[in-house]
Design a protein around this motif. Structure first.
Motif, PDB file in Angstrom:
ATOM      1  N   PRO A  37      -0.907  -6.627 -36.727  1.00  0.00           N
ATOM      2  CA  PRO A  37      -0.974  -5.453 -36.179  1.00  0.00           C
ATOM      3  C   PRO A  37      -2.235  -4.465 -36.727  1.00  0.00           C
ATOM      4  CG  PRO A  37       0.777  -5.685 -37.960  1.00  0.00           C
ATOM      5  CD  PRO A  37       0.283  -6.943 -37.521  1.00  0.00           C
ATOM      6  N   TYR A  38      -2.851  -4.926 -37.822  1.00  0.00           N
ATOM      7  CA  TYR A  38      -3.791  -4.152 -38.346  1.00  0.00           C
ATOM      8  C   TYR A  38      -5.002  -4.603 -37.562  1.00  0.00           C
ATOM      9  CZ  TYR A  38      -7.220  -2.383 -41.618  1.00  0.00           C
ATOM     10  OH  TYR A  38      -8.462  -2.041 -42.235  1.00  0.00           O
ATOM     11  N   VAL A  39      -5.254  -5.948 -37.171  1.00  0.00           N
ATOM     12  CA  VAL A  39      -6.531  -6.171 -36.274  1.00  0.00           C
ATOM     13  C   VAL A  39      -6.189  -5.487 -34.847  1.00  0.00           C
ATOM     14  CG1 VAL A  39      -7.420  -8.201 -35.161  1.00  0.00           C
ATOM     15  CG2 VAL A  39      -6.818  -8.531 -37.589  1.00  0.00           C
ATOM     16  N   PHE A  40      -4.929  -5.427 -34.510  1.00  0.00           N
ATOM     17  CA  PHE A  40      -4.654  -4.861 -32.897  1.00  0.00           C
ATOM     18  C   PHE A  40      -5.075  -3.551 -33.158  1.00  0.00           C
ATOM     19  CE2 PHE A  40      -1.198  -2.993 -30.335  1.00  0.00           C
ATOM     20  CZ  PHE A  40      -2.116  -2.950 -29.025  1.00  0.00           C
ATOM     21  N   GLY A  41      -4.892  -2.804 -33.951  1.00  0.00           N
ATOM     22  CA  GLY A  41      -5.363  -1.326 -34.172  1.00  0.00           C
ATOM     23  C   GLY A  41      -6.941  -1.343 -34.326  1.00  0.00           C
ATOM     24  N   GLN A  42      -7.560  -2.303 -34.997  1.00  0.00           N
ATOM     25  CA  GLN A  42      -9.019  -2.370 -34.996  1.00  0.00           C
ATOM     26  C   GLN A  42      -9.759  -2.455 -33.575  1.00  0.00           C
ATOM     27  OE1 GLN A  42      -9.483  -5.450 -37.970  1.00  0.00           O
ATOM     28  NE2 GLN A  42     -10.563  -4.191 -39.159  1.00  0.00           N
ATOM     29  N   LEU A  43      -9.031  -3.443 -32.954  1.00  0.00           N
ATOM     30  CA  LEU A  43      -9.399  -3.805 -31.652  1.00  0.00           C
ATOM     31  C   LEU A  43      -9.434  -2.355 -30.582  1.00  0.00           C
ATOM     32  CD1 LEU A  43      -7.933  -7.397 -31.144  1.00  0.00           C
ATOM     33  CD2 LEU A  43     -10.494  -6.647 -30.706  1.00  0.00           C
ATOM     34  N   ALA A  44      -8.053  -1.788 -30.692  1.00  0.00           N
ATOM     35  CA  ALA A  44      -7.768  -0.622 -30.007  1.00  0.00           C
ATOM     36  C   ALA A  44      -8.939   0.489 -30.152  1.00  0.00           C
ATOM     37  CB  ALA A  44      -6.408  -0.223 -30.271  1.00  0.00           C
ATOM     38  N   ALA A  45      -9.199   0.648 -31.416  1.00  0.00           N
ATOM     39  CA  ALA A  45     -10.309   1.731 -31.683  1.00  0.00           C
ATOM     40  C   ALA A  45     -11.568   1.195 -31.215  1.00  0.00           C
ATOM     41  CB  ALA A  45      -9.906   1.977 -33.100  1.00  0.00           C
ATOM     42  N   LEU A  66       1.980  -0.612 -27.137  1.00  0.00           N
ATOM     43  CA  LEU A  66       0.819  -0.325 -26.219  1.00  0.00           C
ATOM     44  C   LEU A  66      -0.070   0.476 -27.384  1.00  0.00           C
ATOM     45  CD1 LEU A  66       2.164   0.573 -22.900  1.00  0.00           C
ATOM     46  CD2 LEU A  66       1.213  -1.548 -23.395  1.00  0.00           C
ATOM     47  N   TYR A  67      -1.352   0.509 -27.314  1.00  0.00           N
ATOM     48  CA  TYR A  67      -2.230   1.122 -28.199  1.00  0.00           C
ATOM     49  C   TYR A  67      -3.663   1.469 -27.856  1.00  0.00           C
ATOM     50  CZ  TYR A  67      -3.515   3.184 -33.046  1.00  0.00           C
ATOM     51  OH  TYR A  67      -3.782   3.921 -34.002  1.00  0.00           O
ATOM     52  N   GLY A  68      -4.045   2.629 -27.957  1.00  0.00           N
ATOM     53  CA  GLY A  68      -5.103   3.079 -27.695  1.00  0.00           C
ATOM     54  C   GLY A  68      -5.685   4.505 -27.740  1.00  0.00           C
ATOM     55  N   PHE A  69      -6.710   4.770 -27.263  1.00  0.00           N
ATOM     56  CA  PHE A  69      -7.204   6.252 -27.423  1.00  0.00           C
ATOM     57  C   PHE A  69      -7.920   6.861 -26.245  1.00  0.00           C
ATOM     58  CE2 PHE A  69      -7.219   4.046 -31.567  1.00  0.00           C
ATOM     59  CZ  PHE A  69      -6.533   5.023 -32.544  1.00  0.00           C
ATOM     60  N   SER A  70      -8.043   8.117 -26.185  1.00  0.00           N
ATOM     61  CA  SER A  70      -8.794   8.959 -25.217  1.00  0.00           C
ATOM     62  C   SER A  70     -10.145   9.608 -26.192  1.00  0.00           C
ATOM     63  CB  SER A  70      -8.205  10.155 -24.510  1.00  0.00           C
ATOM     64  OG  SER A  70      -7.401  11.070 -25.421  1.00  0.00           O
ATOM     65  N   ILE A  71     -11.005   9.341 -25.779  1.00  0.00           N
ATOM     66  CA  ILE A  71     -12.352   9.693 -26.596  1.00  0.00           C
ATOM     67  C   ILE A  71     -13.007  10.727 -25.996  1.00  0.00           C
ATOM     68  CG2 ILE A  71     -14.262   8.731 -27.819  1.00  0.00           C
ATOM     69  CD1 ILE A  71     -11.845   7.435 -28.945  1.00  0.00           C
ATOM     70  N   ILE A  72     -13.519  11.996 -26.686  1.00  0.00           N
ATOM     71  CA  ILE A  72     -14.589  12.668 -26.258  1.00  0.00           C
ATOM     72  C   ILE A  72     -15.703  12.289 -27.144  1.00  0.00           C
ATOM     73  CG2 ILE A  72     -15.360  15.196 -25.963  1.00  0.00           C
ATOM     74  CD1 ILE A  72     -12.388  15.879 -25.456  1.00  0.00           C
ATOM     75  N   GLY A  73     -16.891  12.334 -26.417  1.00  0.00           N
ATOM     76  CA  GLY A  73     -18.225  11.894 -26.952  1.00  0.00           C
ATOM     77  C   GLY A  73     -19.336  12.700 -26.398  1.00  0.00           C
ATOM     78  N   GLN A  74     -20.436  12.644 -26.755  1.00  0.00           N
ATOM     79  CA  GLN A  74     -21.525  13.376 -26.514  1.00  0.00           C
ATOM     80  C   GLN A  74     -23.019  12.570 -26.397  1.00  0.00           C
ATOM     81  OE1 GLN A  74     -22.035  17.828 -27.548  1.00  0.00           O
ATOM     82  NE2 GLN A  74     -23.593  16.525 -28.846  1.00  0.00           N
ATOM     83  N   VAL A  75     -23.616  13.075 -25.303  1.00  0.00           N
ATOM     84  CA  VAL A  75     -25.054  12.185 -25.155  1.00  0.00           C
ATOM     85  C   VAL A  75     -26.104  13.225 -24.764  1.00  0.00           C
ATOM     86  CG1 VAL A  75     -24.425  11.677 -22.831  1.00  0.00           C
ATOM     87  CG2 VAL A  75     -26.168  10.277 -24.338  1.00  0.00           C
ATOM     88  N   GLU A  76     -27.250  13.048 -25.378  1.00  0.00           N
ATOM     89  CA  GLU A  76     -28.379  13.811 -25.026  1.00  0.00           C
ATOM     90  C   GLU A  76     -28.573  13.525 -23.404  1.00  0.00           C
ATOM     91  OE1 GLU A  76     -29.215  12.848 -29.345  1.00  0.00           O
ATOM     92  OE2 GLU A  76     -28.304  11.567 -27.565  1.00  0.00           O
ATOM     93  N   LYS A  77     -29.135  14.431 -22.618  1.00  0.00           N
ATOM     94  CA  LYS A  77     -29.262  14.220 -21.105  1.00  0.00           C
ATOM     95  C   LYS A  77     -30.272  13.095 -20.949  1.00  0.00           C
ATOM     96  CE  LYS A  77     -27.654  18.704 -19.354  1.00  0.00           C
ATOM     97  NZ  LYS A  77     -27.989  19.789 -18.699  1.00  0.00           N
TER      98      LYS A  77
END
Length: 349
Positions: free
Chosen positions: A77-85, A148-159
């Protein structure tokens, strides 16, 4: 056998191999796209190019938005969490940006999965998010028969650093940053042919590793396209790069690298219901084999990758200038082909 192993055994597929086949997804989107009547000129990228992130014009920069979650691919489960992130933040890096905040998406059956194992999933994911100073600010959890495990992520990038998956140029070389075969190894784990202890620590470190190198690549305007290799396999993601039909890719099969054991296991663990065959059905029309290739090798070209490496196109001169520095950050970097003028074909030689 631990409870987590038993849960994995009941799942039909894990990791990015549990994605809905792209042919089905394309049909759904084609039939529902017209229902979206909201016109927002700040949306730079949406569904139209199957890119890694949605892109929103936030003034000086672009905001990046992505969602990724899946069922277990490993017994730990720990490795599963690493993979999901790692898999979730990878989309942001593949767009040239950096992650800011995350919401978690989790499902499990509290009667089957002990709290201690759920805790390990979260701690594994947190170890990845901490590395990139990403705050997990909320989320949603439901009851489900398999985790099931995962994330929605908000990120940013210079144009000027935004990278897309379909902007390759003729004359560019095609480069991959990590071996293939995660899906094959996961199938072998599920079938009991392979134990997680059989996977060498350096291999496991690669499989759970991050794609922060995409941020480095985004600094170069000569990197013409960039994506990560996930559920649609190497061929599927190359086909996105040439999807407009004006380019071909000459893919050098001898230059590809595979995780230890993946090639010898490929035929034994691949069924007609697998993600490999779903990808073959979708993308075979784009592939032309110019020489003999083993069945195992063909399967690996279509193998769904979970948290796979980056795939990018870059001018030969830029690669020569930066290769030593890039290789120091990404030792497994390999040139696997070249982009030419054409009609949307992947020519495997």
């Amino acid at each position: 056998m631990s409870t987590f192993c038993q849960i994995m055994d009941k799942s039909e597929s894990g990791g990015c191999g549990c994605k809905i086949p792209s042919s089905v997804l394309s049909r759904i989107l084609s039939e529902t796209a017209a229902a979206n009547t909201v016109a927002d000129d700040k949306v730079v990228l949406g569904f139209e190019s199957s890119d890694d992130c949605a892109v929103y014009d936030n003034g000086d920069n672009y905001l990046l938005f992505t969602t990724d979650y899946f069922s277990p691919i490993v017994n730990d489960p720990y490795v599963f969490g690493q993979l999901a992130a790692s898999n979730a933040v990878s989309d942001v890096f593949a767009s040239g940006g950096y992650p800011l905040i995350a919401n978690s998406i989790m499902a499990f059956d509290p009667e089957l999965v002990p709290v201690e194992q759920v805790t390990q999933m979260i701690l594994g994911a947190q170890s990845v998010m901490n590395k990139f100073n990403v705050s997990i600010v909320g989320g949603h959890t439901i009851k489900n028969s398999q985790p099931l495990y995962g994330f929605s992520i908000i990120g940013q990038v210079e144009k000027n650093r935004l990278k897309k998956n379909n902007t390759a140029k003729a004359g560019d070389v095609l480069v991959m940053t990590r071996p293939l075969g995660v899906g094959i190894l996961a199938s072998a784990l599920k079938a009991g042919i392979l134990e997680q202890a059989d996977i060498a620590p350096p291999t496991l470190a690669l499989i759970t590793g991050d794609n922060e190198f995409g941020r480095t690549l985004s600094a170069s305007p000569e990197v013409s396209s960039l994506t990560d290799i996930t559920g649609f396999g190497l061929i599927g993601h190359i086909s996105e790069m040439v999807g407009l039909g004006q380019l071909d890719v000459m893919l050098d099969s001898a230059a590809l690298a595979f995780y230890d054991g993946a090639e010898s296991l490929a035929v034994a663990v691949t069924s007609s219901e697998s993600g490999v065959f779903a990808n073959i059905r979708k993308y075979a029309q784009h592939v032309e084999y110019l020489g003999e290739l083993s069945l195992a090798h063909k399967f690996l070209l279509h193998d769904p990758q979970t948290n796979g490496g980056l795939l990018f196109t870059v001018s030969e001169a830029c690669l020569a200038e930066n290769r030593q520095a890039w290789q120091s950050l990404c030792p497994d970097l390999m040139v696997i082909g070249r982009v030419t003028d054409g009609a949307g074909k992947i020519k495997v030689c």
